[in-house]
Design a protein around this motif. Structure first.
Motif, PDB file in Angstrom:
ATOM      1  N   ASP A 155       0.836  -1.207   0.000  1.00 53.42           N
ATOM      2  CA  ASP A 155       0.000   0.000   0.000  1.00 53.42           C
ATOM      3  C   ASP A 155       0.870   1.256   0.000  1.00 53.42           C
ATOM      4  N   LYS A 156       1.946   1.236   0.778  1.00 48.47           N
ATOM      5  CA  LYS A 156       2.839   2.390   0.864  1.00 48.47           C
ATOM      6  C   LYS A 156       3.528   2.632  -0.478  1.00 48.47           C
ATOM      7  N   LEU A 157       3.986   1.570  -1.133  1.00 44.73           N
ATOM      8  CA  LEU A 157       4.634   1.719  -2.423  1.00 44.73           C
ATOM      9  C   LEU A 157       3.660   2.228  -3.485  1.00 44.73           C
ATOM     10  N   LYS A 158       2.394   1.764  -3.407  1.00 47.13           N
ATOM     11  CA  LYS A 158       1.361   2.259  -4.337  1.00 47.13           C
ATOM     12  C   LYS A 158       1.064   3.724  -4.073  1.00 47.13           C
ATOM     13  N   GLU A 159       0.920   4.068  -2.796  1.00 44.08           N
ATOM     14  CA  GLU A 159       0.626   5.452  -2.396  1.00 44.08           C
ATOM     15  C   GLU A 159       1.691   6.410  -2.932  1.00 44.08           C
ATOM     16  N   LEU A 160       2.936   5.970  -2.923  1.00 47.46           N
ATOM     17  CA  LEU A 160       4.054   6.810  -3.397  1.00 47.46           C
ATOM     18  C   LEU A 160       4.302   6.650  -4.889  1.00 47.46           C
ATOM     19  N   LYS A 161       3.431   5.886  -5.560  1.00 47.48           N
ATOM     20  CA  LYS A 161       3.517   5.646  -7.007  1.00 47.48           C
ATOM     21  C   LYS A 161       4.865   5.013  -7.409  1.00 47.48           C
ATOM     22  N   LEU A 162       5.353   4.111  -6.539  1.00 50.76           N
ATOM     23  CA  LEU A 162       6.594   3.391  -6.830  1.00 50.76           C
ATOM     24  C   LEU A 162       6.309   2.034  -7.486  1.00 50.76           C
ATOM     25  N   ILE A 163       5.021   1.619  -7.443  1.00 49.89           N
ATOM     26  CA  ILE A 163       4.609   0.423  -8.176  1.00 49.89           C
ATOM     27  C   ILE A 163       3.292   0.721  -8.857  1.00 49.89           C
TER      28      ILE A 163
END
Length: 163
Positions: A155-163
């Protein structure tokens, strides 16, 4: 061998691990798993020396850690596994170690990494390893301290648009 807790923290054994995570996990052994650290005699000895009283610590390369996990002679071990990065966790899983959940506690900044929390910086290779672990159904939770609220890594990686 019972897995009591799995944590990624590039400091491996340090104050929080020694005083909090060992108790919270109910472990009786600490296994720091890293080819690089296992090859560094000074760092290896320092980690073994800072192991808290009442616990036994080992610093092993990944292949030896996999072999130890599979060896019935170590069935009485309740092990807190420590890693410096998610790529090594993935190697353990691919080697047959039944990891169900990974606590991601701390990965310091290096060139080529992106800071995602105050204690966590990830590279593209780290993100790829986290994605593969997630695809295998492994829980990935960010939590620096045992008392902190769990944050889902994906969720954190999605939130930061890293995935």
């Amino acid at each position: 061998m019972e897995i009591s807790f799995v944590r990624i923290d590039d400091r491996l054994i340090h104050g929080q691990v020694a005083t909090v995570w060992t108790k919270a996990s109910g472990c009786n052994r600490i296994m720091a798993c890293s080819d690089e650290v296992a090859a560094d005699d000074l760092r290896k000895q320092l980690l073994i020396q800072v192991c808290p009283t009442g616990y036994k610590a080992y610093v092993l390369p990944i292949e030896k850690a996999i072999a130890a996990y599979k060896n019935p002679k170590f069935d009485s071990f309740k092990t807190l596994f420590l890693f410096t990065n998610p790529k090594d966790v993935l190697r353990m899983v691919e080697g047959g170690v039944d990891i169900k959940s990974v606590n991601v506690g701390g990965m310091c900044y290096k060139d080529g990494t992106t800071q995602i929390t105050n204690a966590l910086c990830v590279s593209e290779a780290d993100i790829e390893a986290f994605k593969k672990l997630h695809e295998k159904g492994i829980e990935l939770e960010i939590r620096k301290l045992a008392k902190d609220t769990r944050i889902d890594m994906m969720d954190k990686l999605k939130e930061l648009k890293l995935i």
